[in-house]
Design a protein around this motif. Structure first.
Motif, PDB file in Angstrom:
ATOM      1  N   SER A  93      55.675  19.626  22.083  1.00 40.62           N
ATOM      2  CA  SER A  93      56.083  20.968  22.493  1.00 40.62           C
ATOM      3  C   SER A  93      57.560  21.216  22.225  1.00 40.62           C
ATOM      4  CB  SER A  93      55.777  21.201  23.979  1.00 40.62           C
ATOM      5  OG  SER A  93      56.420  20.231  24.775  1.00 40.62           O
ATOM      6  N   ASP A  97      49.400  29.271  28.736  1.00 46.46           N
ATOM      7  CA  ASP A  97      50.029  28.514  29.817  1.00 46.46           C
ATOM      8  C   ASP A  97      51.477  28.264  29.425  1.00 46.46           C
ATOM      9  OD1 ASP A  97      50.900  26.788  31.757  1.00 46.46           O
ATOM     10  OD2 ASP A  97      49.215  25.388  31.584  1.00 46.46           O
ATOM     11  N   SER A 109      53.646  26.479  30.727  1.00 46.18           N
ATOM     12  CA  SER A 109      54.097  25.087  30.864  1.00 46.18           C
ATOM     13  C   SER A 109      53.953  24.323  29.547  1.00 46.18           C
ATOM     14  CB  SER A 109      53.296  24.380  31.959  1.00 46.18           C
ATOM     15  OG  SER A 109      51.944  24.237  31.588  1.00 46.18           O
ATOM     16  N   ARG A 110      53.089  24.818  28.660  1.00 43.35           N
ATOM     17  CA  ARG A 110      52.921  24.168  27.361  1.00 43.35           C
ATOM     18  C   ARG A 110      54.127  24.382  26.450  1.00 43.35           C
ATOM     19  NH1 ARG A 110      46.850  26.679  26.951  1.00 43.35           N
ATOM     20  NH2 ARG A 110      45.818  25.127  28.277  1.00 43.35           N
ATOM     21  N   LEU A 127      51.312  27.935  20.517  1.00 44.31           N
ATOM     22  CA  LEU A 127      51.615  26.763  21.339  1.00 44.31           C
ATOM     23  C   LEU A 127      51.190  26.982  22.784  1.00 44.31           C
ATOM     24  CD1 LEU A 127      52.898  23.950  21.375  1.00 44.31           C
ATOM     25  CD2 LEU A 127      55.113  25.038  21.813  1.00 44.31           C
ATOM     26  N   GLY A 186      48.453  24.315  23.207  1.00 47.58           N
ATOM     27  CA  GLY A 186      49.211  23.139  23.580  1.00 47.58           C
ATOM     28  C   GLY A 186      49.576  22.340  22.334  1.00 47.58           C
ATOM     29  N   SER A 187      50.520  21.428  22.472  1.00 45.87           N
ATOM     30  CA  SER A 187      51.002  20.706  21.293  1.00 45.87           C
ATOM     31  C   SER A 187      49.929  19.813  20.686  1.00 45.87           C
ATOM     32  CB  SER A 187      52.245  19.881  21.651  1.00 45.87           C
ATOM     33  OG  SER A 187      51.955  18.950  22.689  1.00 45.87           O
TER      34      SER A 187
END
Length: 411
Positions: free
Chosen positions: A44, A172, A174-175, A239, A243-244
């Motif tokens: 990320s 999200d 947080s990602r 992303l 997510g990564s």
């Protein structure tokens, strides 16, 4: 500035078409394919890598703009290095550009194939190269007009991806929190630079731009800024959705993000956009590589027969045909992802020489210094296979030049 050896190309391009050609190289296959390997390297920390690549690209762009305004002839950094640093470094820049961007052209062509007809990707890639080479042969204005249409369509598709994913997907935030190592971020930045390097097409078309002293310095940062805004929006959306880890594993990350957001019916639209974008990038890249080939042939660093300009179309038709044949052959054998690292190495070295050339100008040395260091660092931190292959090919070019010099002096 010395006069080119042979007839001049016709100056037909204004600011709008010049910006469009730069965008046609940047907003193409790069954003569709480079995010996944970059995420694999940086996690990320992808967004930090994007910012690093953008800073280096901006420094390179400003150095290129200043130099192109001073030396408005075909060839880009090949000409700048020759005039500011000497023939050896000009030749090294030109050689790095031609081999690196030939690999880029193959990657763009293969992207078309994988999105249009995966079972026959290489055949579609070769056919794409043949068709666009014929278009370039017919004249630069026709190519600029087609590029304008392609850029508009691709930007619309990218905007659709961002709106669908951020507006309706399971994103999200947080990602987006950075992780990974500093080395991984630098490696990802080097890979992402592949998607930024299109503004060089503006400089290599300097002999075909109207009022280049004003048009080129205006067009280069404008094209880069538009591309950066688009890239940042797409990277954030994809992303945050995948997510990564999901992004790194995706063969077609933008399509996967749209599917994950709940709109599988739009996946073919994204595929068409990727193919159109790759065609636009390939078109502009073929133009740029052929113009650098023309400049090197004028100086007899490549076969002089490639320096011919078509008497009616005023295009470097032999150089275009030679580049088209080389790209078609390469597209038949290479892998699209491995081509990205090799291309990035060659192009980063090319821009390192551009920044070194800009350092010899009278003023404004901070940005060229940052760009020079940035290019060398990113090139050195690319995947090991890309560094080794790139170094070997560049050394071949250097040794060939030195051997030719000894022959010219009777040694």
């Amino acid at each position: 500035m010395r006069s080119p050896d042979g007839p001049d190309l016709q100056r037909r391009l204004g600011t709008f078409d010049t910006v469009t050609i730069g965008l046609g190289s940047m907003v193409g296959a790069g954003i569709f394919v480079a995010l996944a390997p970059a995420a694999a390297a940086a996690g990320s920390g992808l967004l930090i890598a994007l910012a690093v690549a953008a800073v280096v690209a901006f420094c390179n762009a400003m150095s290129s703009a200043r130099l192109a305004a001073r030396y408005p002839e075909s060839g880009g950094t090949y000409v700048y290095g020759r005039e500011r640093l000497g023939p050896f470094w000009g030749h090294t820049a030109g050689w790095s550009f031609v081999v690196g961007k030939t690999a880029s052209c193959a990657a763009m062509a293969l992207t078309v194939g994988y999105y249009v007809w995966p079972e026959y990707a290489k055949a579609v890639a070769v056919a794409s190269v043949v068709a666009l080479t014929a278009l370039g042969y017919a004249g630069i204005q026709k190519s600029a007009l087609l590029t304008r249409v392609i850029v508009a369509l691709v930007l619309a598709v990218l905007a659709m991806v961002v709106v669908v994913v951020l507006g309706f997907g399971d994103v999200d935030s947080s990602r987006l929190v950075p992780d990974g190592t500093g080395l991984g971020v630098l490696q990802a930045a080097g890979l992402l630079f592949f998607a930024f390097a299109g503004y060089a097409r503006i400089a290599t078309l300097g002999e075909e731009v109207r009022d280049p002293e004003k048009t080129i310095p205006r067009a280069v940062p404008l094209a880069l800024g538009i591309a950066l805004v688009g890239y940042a929006a797409v990277a954030v959306a994809v992303l945050a959705q995948l997510g990564s880890a999901g992004l790194a594993a995706a063969d077609a990350p933008l399509s996967e993000a749209v599917r994950a957001a709940g709109f599988p019916a739009l996946v073919p639209v994204v595929g068409v956009g990727a193919a159109i974008g790759a065609l636009g990038a390939l078109l502009a890249l073929l133009l740029g590589v052929s113009r650098t080939t023309l400049a090197m042939a004028r100086d007899r660093h490549l076969p002089h027969l490639l320096a011919a300009v078509h008497p009616r179309h005023r295009t470097p038709y032999r150089a275009e045909l030679a580049v088209g044949i080389a790209v078609a052959l390469l597209a038949a054998v290479v892998d699209v992802r491995s081509a990205i690292g090799f291309s990035s190495f060659g192009v980063l070295l090319y821009y390192a020489i551009a920044n070194a050339s800009a350092l010899t100008l009278d003023a404004g040395r901070v940005l060229p210094a940052i760009g020079l260091v940035g290019c060398l660092v990113l090139a050195a931190t690319l995947p090991v296979t890309a560094v080794l292959a790139g170094t070997a090919v560049v050394l071949v070019g250097m040794l060939t030049y030195l051997a030719g010099g000894r022959r010219r002096h009777g040694v």
